[in-house]
Motif scaffolding. Sequence first.
Motif: not given
Length: 215
Positions: A168-171, A192-199, A202-204, A206-215
């Motif tokens: 999450e931090f890296m994304l 496997h990473f995508r599956k576990v991350f979404n679990e 509740g986001l992929s 890609k969605e985490m990066r797009k919606n919660y970018r720190l900069y």
Amino acid sequence: ILPKNGYVEIKTEKINITVYPGDIAFIPPATKGNIIFSADSLGDFLQFMYWPDADDFAFPLQKLKVNSELRQYFDALPDYKDNVDSNFIWRAYQFLDIIQTHLFENTSKDTKKIQKAIIFMRENNNYSIPDLAKLCNMSECKFYSVFNEVVGMTPIKMKHKIQTSKAEFMLKSTDLSIDEIAHRVGFESTAHFRKVFNEYYGLSPKEMRKNYRLY
């Protein structure tokens, strides 16, 4: 829990403790039981369940006497606010660190081994559960049993939780590809990473990066 008046009873399947003014009780998230406040009970209840490093608190239910050191750090905590600023975070982590030090002094040998394993899991990415059992000088069967009892989740669940937290931090803060992030945090495949991350989120990724970018 830190009572100022009255008392608080904490009843679980294995242990009952009564917390009076001058005590502070630590209740790990996995604890199953009842918390009973006396009629004149007044005090503070701090919840660190969703803090990034809360999983380092792999300790059983217990209480400590509030000495001058603990009181100093507790009194320094700012009031919680919805928009947590850097001062609150810094003070809270100071409090968590000092509490963790005192809790660590009062834990069993097996619990200290599990704590050692969690620290290893946070500091490393490529390891197996048998590696952790060996680190703790336990059989795999005993390691699974003790880990689950102390932490409230299986070693695999904890591993995934730590991996996804790092990811999450890296994304949010880097331009690394999702494939590279999956590899860096220790997943054998991006799928496997995508599956576990979404679990967990509740986001992929890609969605985490797009919606919660720190900069």
